[in-house]
Write an enzyme that holds these catalytic residues in place. Structure first.
Site, PDB file in Angstrom:
ATOM      1  N   GLY A   1     -30.482 -39.435 -35.445  1.00  0.00           N
ATOM      2  CA  GLY A   1     -31.173 -39.011 -36.622  1.00  0.00           C
ATOM      3  C   GLY A   1     -30.497 -37.635 -36.924  1.00  0.00           C
TER       4      GLY A   1
ATOM      5  N   ASP B   1     -28.800 -37.594 -19.863  1.00  0.00           N
ATOM      6  CA  ASP B   1     -27.881 -37.542 -20.865  1.00  0.00           C
ATOM      7  C   ASP B   1     -27.145 -35.875 -20.963  1.00  0.00           C
ATOM      8  OD1 ASP B   1     -25.897 -37.942 -22.703  1.00  0.00           O
ATOM      9  OD2 ASP B   1     -27.350 -37.771 -24.720  1.00  0.00           O
TER      10      ASP B   1
END
Length: 382
Positions: free
Chosen positions: A118, A228
């Site tokens: 986003g 990540d």
């Protein structure tokens, strides 16, 4: 003669009709062969489509299970925090109208970042904040939102980004604003920012190692694997203090109360993350452990040393340079003059951490953090 001519004409017409009939029969046979071939191709395509549909269904079911499991993990963390001695802080919830007001109705001039998750906006809610708007379509936005709130809502560490609040109706997360952006941007000297000195890079390595030791700690019922780890998810405050962020795809490894700490916690999951930093064993097997974060940490150390981005084949490059005896040529000159002992120790740690075999990777809490800290202390030696 007239009769013979008439018979010849009749015979000629009959032959013409016969030739025409034979031609039509051949055309019909060819058309039949074409139809049979088309039917065969159609059946093959139908079989292939059925196989693809089954594969997509299987992947969808796996992703649904991942989402449900992640939501349960996040809820479990929240309940665990609420039941503990004050570790879970009450995070304020903001309305959509409030964050719209804080970002000037999500004005483009307020946007400071974007990605697959986003957009991120800078805003003001009493103080400057960073507002991450997760995609609301599908289950991924909900999963990442629940995970971030569940994890960052109960964890506190000086090198973790601080979650200030949330907006559940918009899947929005409100963090402290960190003016120096990400480590990735600073290594690339984005917007003509000055390069990071070797002293700052060493301190960032120590701080990152410290927060990973905290997340991987065996003293809590849950061990957190970030999943990540990369420079884009390492933010820097006004003093260039490292703040680890983006826990949307992290995994919570539950510790069995009856098991010993020597048992390696693991989890079968769909590999996610950024390819150059992903543990090769995790990619092949789908088995995630804390050693997957250790691999990513090793790659980041090599980036801090060399300044190379993206770090594809960086391990092979460094190993080749070491064998050729010219490793110093790979050191990022913009960081200043690296002390040889510091650079040598860092590269040794980095290569151990980024070993393809996870069993050969070190435990960050068993000597690695202490060694890194000793490199910063001029009286502590190496």
């Amino acid at each position: 003669m007239a009769t013979l001519k008439k018979e010849a004409l009749v015979r000629q017409r009959a032959e013409g009709y016969m030739i025409d009939a034979i031609q039509r029969a051949q055309d019909a046979e060819n058309q039949r062969d074409i139809c049979i071939e088309e039917l065969r191709i159609f059946k093959e395509q139908e079989t292939s489509l059925k196989r693809q549909i089954a594969e997509l269904q299987r992947e969808r079911d796996e992703l649904q299970m991942e989402r449900d499991h992640a939501q349960k993990e996040a809820e479990g963390l929240k309940k665990k925090g609420e039941g503990s001695s004050g570790h879970m802080l009450e995070l304020p919830e903001f309305s959509l109208s409030k964050i719209a007001e804080a970002t000037q109705d999500f004005n483009e001039s307020q946007k400071i970042g974007q990605g697959g998750y986003g957009n991120i906006y800078i805003g003001r809610i009493q103080t400057e904040v960073a507002i991450k708007m997760l995609h609301s379509q599908g289950s991924q936005g909900s999963q990442e939102f629940q995970m971030e709130v569940g994890v960052l809502g109960q964890l506190r560490h000086p090198n973790l980004v601080k979650l200030i609040g949330s907006c559940p109706e918009a899947f929005a997360l409100i963090y402290e604003y960190l003016p120096n952006g990400s480590l990735e941007d600073r290594l690339k000297c984005k917007d003509n920012s000055p390069p990071l000195s070797w002293q700052t890079r060493l301190r960032i390595a120590i701080e990152l190692c410290s927060v990973l030791v905290y997340l991987h700690s065996s003293t809590r019922p849950h061990t957190i694997v970030h999943g990540d780890l990369k420079p884009a998810n390492i933010l820097l405050d006004s003093n260039f203090v490292c703040k680890l962020s983006d826990f949307g795809i992290c995994r919570v490894l539950s510790r069995d109360q009856t098991s010993s700490d020597s048992i390696t916690l693991s989890r079968n999951t769909v590999p996610k993350g950024t390819l150059p930093y992903l543990d090769p064993e995790f990619l092949q097997s789908g088995i995630l452990t804390v050693k997957s974060d250790v691999y990513s940490f090793g790659i980041i150390l090599l980036q801090l040393l060399t300044g190379k981005s993206p770090p594809y084949f960086i391990v092979d490059e460094v190993n080749s340079s070491l064998l050729a005896g010219n490793f110093e040529s790979l050191l990022d000159p913009s960081a200043g003059h690296w002390p040889f002992e510091v650079a040598q120790s860092l590269v040794e740690i980095a290569l151990m951490c980024s070993d393809n075999n996870r069993k050969r990777r070190p435990d960050l809490g068993s000597g690695v953090l202490e060694l890194l800290e000793s490199l910063r202390d001029p009286t502590g030696g190496t």
